[in-house]
Design a protein around this motif. Structure first.
Motif, PDB file in Angstrom:
ATOM      1  N   GLY A 178       0.783  -1.229   0.000  1.00 36.59           N
ATOM      2  CA  GLY A 178       0.000   0.000   0.000  1.00 36.59           C
ATOM      3  C   GLY A 178       0.816   1.280   0.000  1.00 36.59           C
ATOM      4  O   GLY A 178       0.460   2.249  -0.665  1.00 36.59           O
ATOM      5  N   THR A 179       1.918   1.311   0.765  1.00 38.16           N
ATOM      6  CA  THR A 179       2.775   2.491   0.812  1.00 38.16           C
ATOM      7  C   THR A 179       4.235   2.058   0.749  1.00 38.16           C
ATOM      8  O   THR A 179       4.574   0.921   1.089  1.00 38.16           O
ATOM      9  CB  THR A 179       2.566   3.312   2.098  1.00 38.16           C
ATOM     10  OG1 THR A 179       3.038   2.561   3.230  1.00 38.16           O
ATOM     11  CG2 THR A 179       1.098   3.658   2.300  1.00 38.16           C
ATOM     12  N   ARG A 180       5.092   2.984   0.339  1.00 36.53           N
ATOM     13  CA  ARG A 180       6.509   2.658   0.244  1.00 36.53           C
ATOM     14  C   ARG A 180       7.136   2.435   1.611  1.00 36.53           C
ATOM     15  O   ARG A 180       8.052   1.625   1.756  1.00 36.53           O
ATOM     16  CB  ARG A 180       7.248   3.763  -0.502  1.00 36.53           C
ATOM     17  CG  ARG A 180       7.147   5.159   0.139  1.00 36.53           C
ATOM     18  CD  ARG A 180       7.958   6.151  -0.657  1.00 36.53           C
ATOM     19  NE  ARG A 180       7.813   7.513  -0.160  1.00 36.53           N
ATOM     20  CZ  ARG A 180       8.554   8.534  -0.599  1.00 36.53           C
ATOM     21  NH1 ARG A 180       9.468   8.324  -1.532  1.00 36.53           N
ATOM     22  NH2 ARG A 180       8.381   9.748  -0.124  1.00 36.53           N
ATOM     23  N   ASN A 181       6.647   3.163   2.613  1.00 37.44           N
ATOM     24  CA  ASN A 181       7.211   2.978   3.944  1.00 37.44           C
ATOM     25  C   ASN A 181       6.900   1.588   4.493  1.00 37.44           C
ATOM     26  O   ASN A 181       7.761   0.940   5.098  1.00 37.44           O
ATOM     27  CB  ASN A 181       6.680   4.052   4.897  1.00 37.44           C
ATOM     28  CG  ASN A 181       7.249   5.418   4.584  1.00 37.44           C
ATOM     29  OD1 ASN A 181       8.382   5.548   4.146  1.00 37.44           O
ATOM     30  ND2 ASN A 181       6.439   6.448   4.786  1.00 37.44           N
ATOM     31  N   GLN A 182       5.670   1.131   4.299  1.00 40.58           N
ATOM     32  CA  GLN A 182       5.304  -0.205   4.758  1.00 40.58           C
ATOM     33  C   GLN A 182       6.073  -1.280   4.000  1.00 40.58           C
ATOM     34  O   GLN A 182       6.507  -2.280   4.585  1.00 40.58           O
ATOM     35  CB  GLN A 182       3.800  -0.429   4.587  1.00 40.58           C
ATOM     36  CG  GLN A 182       2.937   0.328   5.579  1.00 40.58           C
ATOM     37  CD  GLN A 182       3.218  -0.069   7.010  1.00 40.58           C
ATOM     38  OE1 GLN A 182       3.425  -1.234   7.320  1.00 40.58           O
ATOM     39  NE2 GLN A 182       3.249   0.915   7.894  1.00 40.58           N
ATOM     40  N   LEU A 183       6.274  -1.064   2.708  1.00 42.66           N
ATOM     41  CA  LEU A 183       7.063  -2.026   1.927  1.00 42.66           C
ATOM     42  C   LEU A 183       8.513  -2.043   2.409  1.00 42.66           C
ATOM     43  O   LEU A 183       9.138  -3.108   2.485  1.00 42.66           O
ATOM     44  CB  LEU A 183       7.001  -1.669   0.441  1.00 42.66           C
ATOM     45  CG  LEU A 183       7.708  -2.644  -0.509  1.00 42.66           C
ATOM     46  CD1 LEU A 183       7.052  -4.020  -0.446  1.00 42.66           C
ATOM     47  CD2 LEU A 183       7.697  -2.117  -1.942  1.00 42.66           C
ATOM     48  N   GLY A 184       9.039  -0.878   2.775  1.00 43.98           N
ATOM     49  CA  GLY A 184      10.387  -0.822   3.295  1.00 43.98           C
ATOM     50  C   GLY A 184      10.532  -1.562   4.609  1.00 43.98           C
ATOM     51  O   GLY A 184      11.508  -2.303   4.819  1.00 43.98           O
TER      52      GLY A 184
END
Length: 436
Positions: A178-184
């Motif tokens: 959903g978001t780049r931060n969560q994927l990171g």
């Protein structure tokens, strides 16, 4: 000749099936996958579908626990600190500003707590690591596949999954999270898990190297401006733990205290230079957005400083006071800081309980990681490093995969090590320095 009643035969067959190790393994994998992919599932089939899946998993987990009831030590099942936190969150329903939302949020929290408890009770630590590894490999591979499809093949976003299709530009990518931060964050948990699998020889070396490369590539293209600090903290924790495991047991307490003093010094220096650090990490104005949000939260916390506004979990933008947090037409779905979020929802009392719970869980896990011979015991401690550090800029620790993983680590640490004997010297025979 007497015949066994059909009903009794059916019950015996059901108990045999639900109590089988293979069923526990499959249910563990599906539960972990549901927690990590909750955002993607919700995007595809909505809240009703996700809630139906979670409810079904909780029922199956309960039936499996009943089938295995003879093998479970029920006394001291949950850590007291976790029970106190859940109890305080439950009590807030009496003064909540949005009672029915609080009831729903508590039910959602309880569901993932139950799944985390099931995983911790039914599976050994190495089995848990393998289950996380299998799920995370799938999530990262599929995430990159969707990003390639969106950013390179059709050059268009996949809006219902939150994928913007920027892979051709070098990122950022969002994958299934959903978001780049969560994927990171998920990429860092994946790297920790894959490294543990490789060190314990749970998977082949080629697969382990491929998995670590997959996690590194995903973290790089996520372009998350907020995980750089988490990477640094995780790297320091790995080095410190590696050195600590080679210290003689008689000197381990001194080494732990020296490490604690070093951490305190680093935190103090970081606080003194916080303005410069903020300037370096404020990529794309993300930190400005968070600072503005946090100031608004602190202002509203002043209305209910001790007891909080009431537990909600995910924020509900349509319910007061959450519309007040709209910043440039962007209404956040959380406080983007788990600690401040808990303070807002549960007040100072709840925040104090949560910090105590997190501290106790981490200390237990860290002590186990430094003392136990098997490197698999390092996994909970290092995963907690990622979760607790990323909680400074995300609230994912409080819901779904974050809370599920935290509960697993919390229960496992409590089952393995009581605080009353945590600093016993010399440790148990198994707790010898790792020479491997």
């Amino acid at each position: 000749m007497s015949r066994t009643p059909p009903a009794r035969t059916l019950i015996a067959a059901a108990e045999s099936y639900l109590g089988a190790p293979r069923f526990a393994s499959a249910l563990t994998t599906v539960a972990i996958g549901t927690g990590i992919l909750a955002t993607a599932i919700r995007s595809v089939i909505g809240w009703p579908g996700l809630l139906g899946i979670v409810a079904a998993l909780v029922v199956l987990a309960a039936l499996s626990l009943v089938a295995r009831r003879e093998a479970i030590e029920w006394q001291g099942l949950l850590p007291i600190s976790l029970l106190v936190f859940l109890g305080w969150a439950g009590i807030t329903v009496f003064w909540s500003q949005y009672q029915w939302v609080t009831v729903g949020g508590l039910a959602y929290l309880a569901a993932f707590t139950a799944l985390g408890l099931y995983i911790a009770l039914m599976r050994d630590t190495i089995q848990i690591v393998r289950a996380f590894g299998d799920v995370l490999r799938f999530v990262l591979v599929v995430s990159l596949a969707f990003e390639v499809f969106s950013g390179l093949l059709i050059d268009a976003p996949i809006r219902f999954l939150g994928i913007q299709g920027h892979l051709a530009d070098g990122g950022p990518i969002q994958g299934l999270m959903g978001t780049r931060n969560q994927l990171g964050v998920i990429s860092l948990i994946a790297a920790t898990t894959f490294g543990t699998e490789l060190r314990t020889k749970s998977i082949s070396t080629p697969l382990g190297v491929f998995s670590l490369g997959l996690a590194a590539v995903t973290a790089f293209f996520s372009r998350s401006p907020l995980i750089g600090g988490v990477v640094l903290v995780l790297a320091v924790a790995i080095v410190a733990l590696y050195a600590l495991r080679r210290v003689k047991p008689a000197r381990r307490t001194i080494a732990q205290l020296a490490l604690l003093a070093g951490v305190a010094i680093v935190v103090g220096v970081a606080w003194l230079f916080r303005d410069r650090i903020v300037g370096l990490t404020n990529a794309g104005g993300e930190l400005d957005f968070r600072l503005t949000l946090w100031k608004q939260m602190i202002n509203l916390i002043g209305f209910n400083p001790l007891e909080g506004w009431g537990w909600v979990g995910y924020w509900r933008p349509e319910i007061s006071p959450f519309p007040a947090f709209a910043i440039s037409e962007r209404v956040p779905g959380s406080g983007l800081n788990a600690y401040l979020d808990v303070w807002f929802q549960l007040g100072f009392v709840g925040a104090l309980i949560f910090v105590g719970l997190a501290t106790l869980t981490f200390v237990r896990s860290w002590l186990l990681a430094g003392q136990r011979r098997s490197v698999v015991f390092a996994w909970p401690a290092l995963v907690l490093v990622v979760l607790l550090t990323s909680a400074l800029f995300e609230s994912s620790l409080l819901v779904e995969y974050g809370w599920l993983t935290f509960v697993v680590c919390c229960v496992k640490a409590a089952l393995e090590l009581s605080w009353r004997r945590a600093f016993t010297v010399p440790p148990l025979p198994e707790l010898e320095p790792d020479r491997g």
